[in-house]
Design a protein around this motif. Structure first.
Motif, PDB file in Angstrom:
ATOM      1  N   GLY A 175      28.251  21.947  54.658  1.00  0.00           N
ATOM      2  CA  GLY A 175      29.704  22.106  54.677  1.00  0.00           C
ATOM      3  C   GLY A 175      30.455  21.049  53.876  1.00  0.00           C
ATOM      4  O   GLY A 175      31.091  21.355  52.870  1.00  0.00           O
ATOM      5  N   PRO A 176      30.367  19.777  54.283  1.00  0.00           N
ATOM      6  CA  PRO A 176      31.094  18.744  53.535  1.00  0.00           C
ATOM      7  C   PRO A 176      30.606  18.631  52.092  1.00  0.00           C
ATOM      8  O   PRO A 176      31.407  18.395  51.192  1.00  0.00           O
ATOM      9  CB  PRO A 176      30.775  17.462  54.310  1.00  0.00           C
ATOM     10  N   ALA A 177      29.286  18.830  51.904  1.00  0.00           N
ATOM     11  CA  ALA A 177      28.741  18.737  50.545  1.00  0.00           C
ATOM     12  C   ALA A 177      29.393  19.786  49.653  1.00  0.00           C
ATOM     13  O   ALA A 177      29.759  19.525  48.509  1.00  0.00           O
ATOM     14  CB  ALA A 177      27.224  18.930  50.573  1.00  0.00           C
ATOM     15  N   PHE A 178      29.569  20.976  50.189  1.00  0.00           N
ATOM     16  CA  PHE A 178      30.184  22.070  49.451  1.00  0.00           C
ATOM     17  C   PHE A 178      31.612  21.685  49.054  1.00  0.00           C
ATOM     18  O   PHE A 178      32.014  21.841  47.902  1.00  0.00           O
ATOM     19  CB  PHE A 178      30.188  23.315  50.335  1.00  0.00           C
ATOM     20  N   TYR A 179      32.323  21.133  50.016  1.00  0.00           N
ATOM     21  CA  TYR A 179      33.711  20.745  49.731  1.00  0.00           C
ATOM     22  C   TYR A 179      33.763  19.677  48.648  1.00  0.00           C
ATOM     23  O   TYR A 179      34.561  19.756  47.707  1.00  0.00           O
ATOM     24  CB  TYR A 179      34.378  20.248  51.019  1.00  0.00           C
ATOM     25  N   VAL A 180      32.862  18.701  48.780  1.00  0.00           N
ATOM     26  CA  VAL A 180      32.837  17.625  47.783  1.00  0.00           C
ATOM     27  C   VAL A 180      32.528  18.208  46.404  1.00  0.00           C
ATOM     28  O   VAL A 180      33.198  17.889  45.409  1.00  0.00           O
ATOM     29  CB  VAL A 180      31.780  16.561  48.173  1.00  0.00           C
ATOM     30  N   ALA A 181      31.535  19.106  46.347  1.00  0.00           N
ATOM     31  CA  ALA A 181      31.142  19.677  45.059  1.00  0.00           C
ATOM     32  C   ALA A 181      32.296  20.465  44.453  1.00  0.00           C
ATOM     33  O   ALA A 181      32.600  20.335  43.265  1.00  0.00           O
ATOM     34  CB  ALA A 181      29.913  20.565  45.226  1.00  0.00           C
ATOM     35  N   VAL A 182      32.943  21.278  45.270  1.00  0.00           N
ATOM     36  CA  VAL A 182      34.002  22.130  44.741  1.00  0.00           C
ATOM     37  C   VAL A 182      35.171  21.290  44.234  1.00  0.00           C
ATOM     38  O   VAL A 182      35.677  21.498  43.143  1.00  0.00           O
ATOM     39  CB  VAL A 182      34.473  23.134  45.816  1.00  0.00           C
ATOM     40  N   PHE A 217      33.662  18.927  41.111  1.00  0.00           N
ATOM     41  CA  PHE A 217      33.076  19.484  39.900  1.00  0.00           C
ATOM     42  C   PHE A 217      33.563  20.891  39.548  1.00  0.00           C
ATOM     43  O   PHE A 217      33.564  21.272  38.394  1.00  0.00           O
ATOM     44  CB  PHE A 217      31.549  19.528  40.020  1.00  0.00           C
ATOM     45  N   HIS A 218      33.855  21.672  40.556  1.00  0.00           N
ATOM     46  CA  HIS A 218      34.061  23.096  40.265  1.00  0.00           C
ATOM     47  C   HIS A 218      35.436  23.560  40.716  1.00  0.00           C
ATOM     48  O   HIS A 218      35.572  24.521  41.455  1.00  0.00           O
ATOM     49  CB  HIS A 218      32.982  23.943  40.949  1.00  0.00           C
ATOM     50  N   GLN A 219      36.450  22.860  40.276  1.00  0.00           N
ATOM     51  CA  GLN A 219      37.779  23.220  40.750  1.00  0.00           C
ATOM     52  C   GLN A 219      38.191  24.612  40.294  1.00  0.00           C
ATOM     53  O   GLN A 219      39.017  25.259  40.932  1.00  0.00           O
ATOM     54  CB  GLN A 219      38.793  22.187  40.262  1.00  0.00           C
ATOM     55  N   SER A 243      26.299  23.076  29.627  1.00  0.00           N
ATOM     56  CA  SER A 243      27.353  23.754  28.889  1.00  0.00           C
ATOM     57  C   SER A 243      28.227  24.566  29.834  1.00  0.00           C
ATOM     58  O   SER A 243      29.377  24.828  29.527  1.00  0.00           O
ATOM     59  CB  SER A 243      26.761  24.635  27.802  1.00  0.00           C
ATOM     60  N   PHE A 244      27.701  24.948  30.984  1.00  0.00           N
ATOM     61  CA  PHE A 244      28.516  25.807  31.837  1.00  0.00           C
ATOM     62  C   PHE A 244      29.211  25.098  32.978  1.00  0.00           C
ATOM     63  O   PHE A 244      30.334  25.429  33.315  1.00  0.00           O
ATOM     64  CB  PHE A 244      27.684  26.961  32.393  1.00  0.00           C
ATOM     65  N   ALA A 245      28.532  24.168  33.594  1.00  0.00           N
ATOM     66  CA  ALA A 245      29.132  23.637  34.808  1.00  0.00           C
ATOM     67  C   ALA A 245      29.338  22.133  34.779  1.00  0.00           C
ATOM     68  O   ALA A 245      30.235  21.626  35.422  1.00  0.00           O
ATOM     69  CB  ALA A 245      28.283  24.026  36.001  1.00  0.00           C
ATOM     70  N   PHE A 246      28.506  21.423  34.061  1.00  0.00           N
ATOM     71  CA  PHE A 246      28.562  19.970  34.175  1.00  0.00           C
ATOM     72  C   PHE A 246      28.652  19.315  32.810  1.00  0.00           C
ATOM     73  O   PHE A 246      27.719  18.658  32.370  1.00  0.00           O
ATOM     74  CB  PHE A 246      27.334  19.449  34.923  1.00  0.00           C
ATOM     75  N   PRO A 247      29.746  19.498  32.108  1.00  0.00           N
ATOM     76  CA  PRO A 247      29.818  18.982  30.740  1.00  0.00           C
ATOM     77  C   PRO A 247      29.654  17.470  30.674  1.00  0.00           C
ATOM     78  O   PRO A 247      29.286  16.943  29.636  1.00  0.00           O
ATOM     79  CB  PRO A 247      31.224  19.408  30.285  1.00  0.00           C
ATOM     80  N   GLU A 248      29.904  16.780  31.794  1.00  0.00           N
ATOM     81  CA  GLU A 248      29.856  15.318  31.703  1.00  0.00           C
ATOM     82  C   GLU A 248      28.519  14.730  32.122  1.00  0.00           C
ATOM     83  O   GLU A 248      28.276  13.550  31.929  1.00  0.00           O
ATOM     84  CB  GLU A 248      30.970  14.711  32.561  1.00  0.00           C
ATOM     85  N   THR A 249      27.665  15.554  32.729  1.00  0.00           N
ATOM     86  CA  THR A 249      26.375  15.033  33.156  1.00  0.00           C
ATOM     87  C   THR A 249      25.441  14.935  31.939  1.00  0.00           C
ATOM     88  O   THR A 249      25.393  15.854  31.138  1.00  0.00           O
ATOM     89  CB  THR A 249      25.743  15.966  34.198  1.00  0.00           C
ATOM     90  N   LEU A 265      38.422  36.493  43.774  1.00  0.00           N
ATOM     91  CA  LEU A 265      37.065  36.333  43.265  1.00  0.00           C
ATOM     92  C   LEU A 265      37.068  36.252  41.743  1.00  0.00           C
ATOM     93  O   LEU A 265      37.021  37.260  41.060  1.00  0.00           O
ATOM     94  CB  LEU A 265      36.197  37.503  43.726  1.00  0.00           C
ATOM     95  N   GLU A 266      37.140  35.053  41.232  1.00  0.00           N
ATOM     96  CA  GLU A 266      37.011  34.884  39.792  1.00  0.00           C
ATOM     97  C   GLU A 266      36.217  33.614  39.531  1.00  0.00           C
ATOM     98  O   GLU A 266      35.991  32.825  40.434  1.00  0.00           O
ATOM     99  CB  GLU A 266      38.389  34.816  39.144  1.00  0.00           C
ATOM    100  N   ARG A 267      35.816  33.445  38.316  1.00  0.00           N
ATOM    101  CA  ARG A 267      34.970  32.303  37.946  1.00  0.00           C
ATOM    102  C   ARG A 267      33.791  32.168  38.909  1.00  0.00           C
ATOM    103  O   ARG A 267      33.552  31.141  39.517  1.00  0.00           O
ATOM    104  CB  ARG A 267      35.786  31.005  37.947  1.00  0.00           C
ATOM    105  N   LEU A 268      33.065  33.273  39.021  1.00  0.00           N
ATOM    106  CA  LEU A 268      31.950  33.257  39.966  1.00  0.00           C
ATOM    107  C   LEU A 268      30.681  32.715  39.333  1.00  0.00           C
ATOM    108  O   LEU A 268      29.664  32.585  40.003  1.00  0.00           O
ATOM    109  CB  LEU A 268      31.694  34.671  40.477  1.00  0.00           C
ATOM    110  N   ASP A 269      30.728  32.432  38.043  1.00  0.00           N
ATOM    111  CA  ASP A 269      29.489  32.015  37.369  1.00  0.00           C
ATOM    112  C   ASP A 269      28.870  30.801  38.041  1.00  0.00           C
ATOM    113  O   ASP A 269      27.654  30.649  38.041  1.00  0.00           O
ATOM    114  CB  ASP A 269      29.754  31.746  35.895  1.00  0.00           C
ATOM    115  N   VAL A 270      29.705  29.969  38.668  1.00  0.00           N
ATOM    116  CA  VAL A 270      29.143  28.785  39.313  1.00  0.00           C
ATOM    117  C   VAL A 270      28.173  29.189  40.418  1.00  0.00           C
ATOM    118  O   VAL A 270      27.104  28.602  40.591  1.00  0.00           O
ATOM    119  CB  VAL A 270      30.272  27.904  39.870  1.00  0.00           C
ATOM    120  N   ILE A 271      28.544  30.266  41.158  1.00  0.00           N
ATOM    121  CA  ILE A 271      27.637  30.709  42.222  1.00  0.00           C
ATOM    122  C   ILE A 271      26.373  31.307  41.622  1.00  0.00           C
ATOM    123  O   ILE A 271      25.268  31.075  42.112  1.00  0.00           O
ATOM    124  CB  ILE A 271      28.352  31.727  43.131  1.00  0.00           C
TER     125      ILE A 271
END
Lengths: 72, 537, 362
Positions: B323-330, B333-335, C107-113, C263-269
């Motif tokens: 749960g918290p990990a998901f929130y932190v990640a979103v 990194f994945h706003q 290239s898709f999710a972590f450009p800074e890593t 539901l958009e930008r689902l590529d991350v999932i």
């Protein structure tokens, strides 16, 4: 040690293969350029890299110590 | 080394007390010698009650009754030992053997044994039996008088069900085995007892159903218990930790329960139960992962409901894990994943928060863990204070001070409740620990970190075994037939076979036609004419 | 070889996951344009024949690994050299896959890593997995397969709902049939289908050898159909020109999903599915290299090889090409012809021929 030797040989051969393929494809760049990704690392990356390399020696050293102890 | 070997040979049958050399000598013929020895051995402890009385006047022969105060059933001793002995005091000693007279006529308790060595004598004495010494005899009588104050059978605090038996195990091993025997009235329910712990001499029983359980599992249990050489066994947790497959892992490979019906159900599936005296927690082996998401009550309510509840539990476990990990990640990194409206809300909240999401999460999680631990060990009267302080300080204070964003408080609270919804404390606690690892993974590499962490977790779980049984059965390796009692709970009438992974000797569990049918399909119309041909036994 | 057995259903799942992994990601058979799905189906059919070659070899030596029976077939020195080359081939393939996934992630999710960190994290999980052995690899596959299935179902549902599918993108079919065949033989046959050569290292672990044929053929066909289906989906959603410009067409397809406001930008999932696939392929390749090395060099504890070999794969993936476009270029034009063709087809056929002659003499 044997395992490390095998791995090192394998790495050298694999690097050779990838340079070979570069060569066949006609990338007229010196082989050393292919190592580029390793040169452009930043400090945290380098730290991780050295850490990973260091771990390679943990097992051989441990088994060496074990052998020494057993001999005693 | 030799001591070890010796122990191995002796197996679990008998213990050699620490000061073996002292007690090596056998019981003397003189009663005074013997009593002195007992007094010296026990350091004159006042709770060892010694009572001497004459049993014959000519020649004067005396007897001694020795027991430990509080461990024995006092009425039994008074009525069936002291009273009868006083009644049968003989004026003149007959030729016949006193011992025979005693065993056959005088002592009127259930079980009576004769011993000649001090080891067994002390062992029995300290277990609550009464020792009877006779003058001129180098043997002692052991009368079974175990009793004393015990907690009555009550409802278990830690495993509460709405439906089903309210009985929970107590601290007495005999009561506990009896509780299970009351449920499974079958001569094949076998109990093997042993005695472990060099100093504590704790009684221990293993229980299984002969003919159902896989012999190899029983053998393995015996072998692992035979290896145990602990000083003290204060709880079944001690045993659990020394017989586990992988003690360093986070996940429990032995389960325990306080409920007799849970033990019975597991025995019937082909498992082995380990009872330890002095604790209401009975160990059950082998344990598989999915068992920790099941409760006995699942079987008592209708199956679609229990299936949904079980799925909910697994889902809760996952939430409490990531749960918290998901929130932190979103948020880190994945706003782009968050719908814009929501993102605006979260952003406006986090604007004033000085920390990155991971620090926020760590602060809140650690605070919550502290509160939980405090609430757990606190006397009831103070716990109200704790909850007020917790609610005010955490709920309002940190938000108003702008240390943590409200969204984070919601996430942590949800996680906390999810963690409490996991029915088994052992598995909930491993999720509690792993949660921090996942939070770190999320802080380093977002979803990538979480997913790699999950893969690693799966790899670890599938590599585990409990007493030779794959931990993730019946999912990996896949056993399609056992799936209906895993995360799902199929209808009772479909449980025709016992779980295959346990390799039971007797696979068939019940008749194959247990599905209830409406009368019309059974031909109820005709059945009226044939009374007694239904399912009456 | 370790003392372990896997069941037919486990082999089935491992084969599907292994083949799907990065082939879902990269543009497959794109040279055939909008007929690429046809090229994939043809390649599937041919790869079933290929499987029968591998199976014939396996049937001659049902308890030996590929790297073991080369020695029996063509003598000690040559056979061991060939076995060693095969191990290198496996490691090299693992490194290629690792590189592809590293780049995809960045290239898709972590450009800074940094690439090295992403690859290192992945390889650490792989090391842990292969350290535990083939049984754990197979069981992990079983659980991950369920996740993949659910994601695939979810994905298809979303694409169907969002109304992105435009069948007209697929027409006209069969524009240039020689081109299709050319694509099949220069590209598609080798990735992913020819890659089942690694399973010659896993077949001996199977507990029911009789069911091998059915299982493997089913796995290959399902993979082929799934890939063809994915390609059709990509083409019908994106159209050929867009795919040709995209490095990872499936992710582009997923990115264009938009259902409701939420539901958009689902590529991350869906990166989840791709990480699982990538992890699995690297793990299987590295594992096969591991047992091969263990038996070739007579190493008593194969699990000790896990870490050094994993690190070798990691560093090889770093030096394999100086940049990603070079990597892709090699993957399309050099690797299949110069490396995969001999190792996946020519050498096995040659070995089978020798095995046939040797066994006829007896």
């Amino acid at each position: 040690m044997k395992i490390l030797g095998i791995s090192l040989t394998m790495f050298i051969l694999l690097a050779g293969i990838s340079f070979g393929i570069d060569f066949i494809k006609g990338y007229k760049i010196p082989a050393i350029k292919s190592l580029n990704p390793l040169y452009v690392m930043e400090i945290p990356e380098l730290a991780i890299m050295y850490l990973l390399l260091l771990f390679l020696f943990v097992d051989p050293v441990l088994s060496f110590l074990q052998k020494k102890r057993n001999r005693k | 080394m030799s001591y070890r070997k010796l122990r191995k040979k002796m197996h679990y049958k008998e213990q050699i007390p620490d000061s073996a050399s002292d007690t090596q000598k056998s019981i003397d013929t003189s009663i005074t010698e013997n009593l002195n020895f007992i007094k010296q051995k026990t350091g004159n402890s006042p709770d060892i009650i010694i009572r001497t009385l004459a049993i014959s006047h000519d020649p004067k022969v005396s007897a001694a009754i020795i027991h430990v105060d509080g461990l024995v059933d006092n009425p039994t001793i008074n009525e069936f030992l002291v009273q009868t002995m006083e009644d049968s005091v003989q004026e003149k000693l007959q030729d016949e053997d006193l011992f025979t007279v005693f065993t056959e006529k005088v002592v009127a308790v259930g079980s009576l044994e004769t011993v000649s060595d001090w080891d067994t004598l002390f062992q029995s004495l300290l277990s609550g039996d009464t020792v009877i010494l006779l003058d001129g005899k180098n043997e002692a009588l052991i009368a079974s008088t175990r009793g004393g104050e015990r907690r009555p059978v009550e409802q278990s605090d830690s495993e509460i069900t709405l439906r089903g038996s309210k009985e929970g195990f107590t601290e007495s091993i005999n009561t506990n085995t009896a509780l299970v025997r009351r449920i499974i009235k079958n001569p094949n329910l076998w109990v093997e007892s042993m005695n472990l712990g060099k100093q504590t001499n704790t009684d221990l029983s293993i229980m299984y159903i002969n003919g159902i359980v896989d012999e190899n599992i029983v053998k393995e249990v015996r072998q692992r218990l035979g290896r145990v050489d602990l000083d003290a066994i204060l709880d079944s947790g001690y045993i659990e930790q020394v017989i586990e497959d992988e003690s360093s892992g986070l996940f429990p490979t032995v389960t325990h329960t306080e409920r007799p019906d849970a033990v019975a159900g597991n025995l019937l599936e082909g498992r082995v139960a380990i009872f330890v005296n002095g604790t209401p927690h009975v160990l059950i082996v082998p344990a598989i992962m999915i068992q920790f998401f099941q409760t006995p009550e699942d079987y008592y309510v209708r199956f679609p409901i229990s299936t949904l509840i079980r799925m909910l539990r697994v889902f809760m476990f996952l939430i409490s894990l990531i749960g918290p990990a998901f929130y932190v990640a979103v948020t880190t990194f994945h706003q782009e994943m968050i719908p814009t409206d929501l993102l605006v809300i979260i952003a406006s909240q986090t604007e004033s928060v000085p920390f990155p999401a991971i620090v926020e999460a760590l602060i809140m999680e650690v605070t919550f863990e502290i509160l939980r631990e405090a609430g757990l060990r606190m006397p009831n009267k103070i716990s109200a204070t704790i909850s007020i302080v917790g609610a005010l300080v955490i709920g309002q204070g940190v938000i108003q001070a702008g240390i943590v964003s409200p969204a984070m408080v919601i996430v942590v609270a949800t996680t906390a409740i999810a963690s409490l919804a996991t029915p088994n404390y052992d598995i909930a606690i491993s999720a509690r620990l792993l949660r921090f690892a996942f939070m770190l993974g999320a802080a380093i590499a977002g979803f990538y970190g979480i997913i790699l962490g999950l893969i690693m977790l799966i790899v670890h779980l599938v590599s585990l075994r409990s007493f030779g049984i794959p931990y993730m059965a019946p999912f990996a390796p896949l056993i399609p037939k056992s799936l209906k009692d895993s995360i799902m709970r199929g209808p009772i009438w479909s449980f025709n076979e016992r779980p295959k992974s346990l390799n039971p000797q007797n696979r068939v569990r019940q008749g194959t036609d247990q599905k209830p049918l409406p009368p019309i399909k059974r031909g109820m119309m005709r059945a009226e004419t044939k009374e007694g041909d239904k399912n009456e036994s | 070889m370790e003392k372990a057995k896997i069941s037919t259903s486990q082999l089935f799942i491992v084969m599907i996951l292994f083949q799907l992994s990065n082939s879902l990601l990269i543009p497959l058979a794109m040279r055939a344009g909008r007929d690429s799905w046809l090229a994939i189906l043809i390649a599937t059919a041919i790869s079933i024949f290929l499987f029968f070659i591998y199976r014939a070899l396996y049937l001659y030596y049902p308890s030996l690994l590929l790297t073991d029976y080369t020695e029996k077939l063509i003598g000690k020195v040559l056979g061991r050299t060939l076995a060693f080359l095969y191990i290198l081939f496996f490691l090299y393939s693992a490194a290629r896959v690792l590189r592809e996934f590293g780049v995809m992630l960045l290239s898709f999710a972590f450009p800074e890593t940094p690439l090295f960190v992403a690859s290192a994290l992945m390889i650490l999980v792989v090391i842990y997995t292969i350290y535990k052995g083939i049984e754990v690899v197979a069981r992990t596959g079983e659980l991950l397969f369920v996740v993949m299935l659910m994601l695939a179902f979810f994905l298809f549902l979303l694409i169907a709902i969002s109304g992105l599918i435009d069948i007209s993108n697929l027409r006209p079919t069969l524009e240039d049939s020689p081109k299709i065949l050319k694509t099949v033989f220069t590209e598609t046959l080798y990735v992913p289908f020819g890659e089942i050569i690694v399973f010659t290292m896993i077949f001996p672990y199977l507990n029911q050898a009789k069911k091998l044929k059915k299982t493997a053929v089913a796995a290959i066909s399902i993979t082929g159909v799934a890939l063809a289906f994915t390609t059709i989906l990509n083409i019908s959603v994106l159209g050929v020109p867009l795919i040709e410009r995209s490095l990872f067409p499936l992710l582009t397809t997923i990115q264009s999903i938009e259902v409701g406001e939420f539901l958009e930008r689902l590529d991350v999932i869906f990166i989840l599915a791709l990480i699982i696939g990538g992890f699995f392929k690297v793990a299987v390749y590295t594992y096969c290299a591991l047992i091969g090395t263990a038996s070739l060099f007579n190493i008593k504890e194969p699990s000790k090889l896990a870490y050094p070999l994993g690190i070798t794969v990691l560093f090889t993936s770093m030096v394999i090409a100086s940049n990603y476009s070079q990597h892709i270029e090699e993957g399309l034009n050099a690797f299949p012809i110069y490396v995969q063709l001999p190792f996946q087809i020519i050498l096995p056929v040659f070995l089978l021929f020798i095995a046939f002659i040797k066994n006829r003499k007896k």
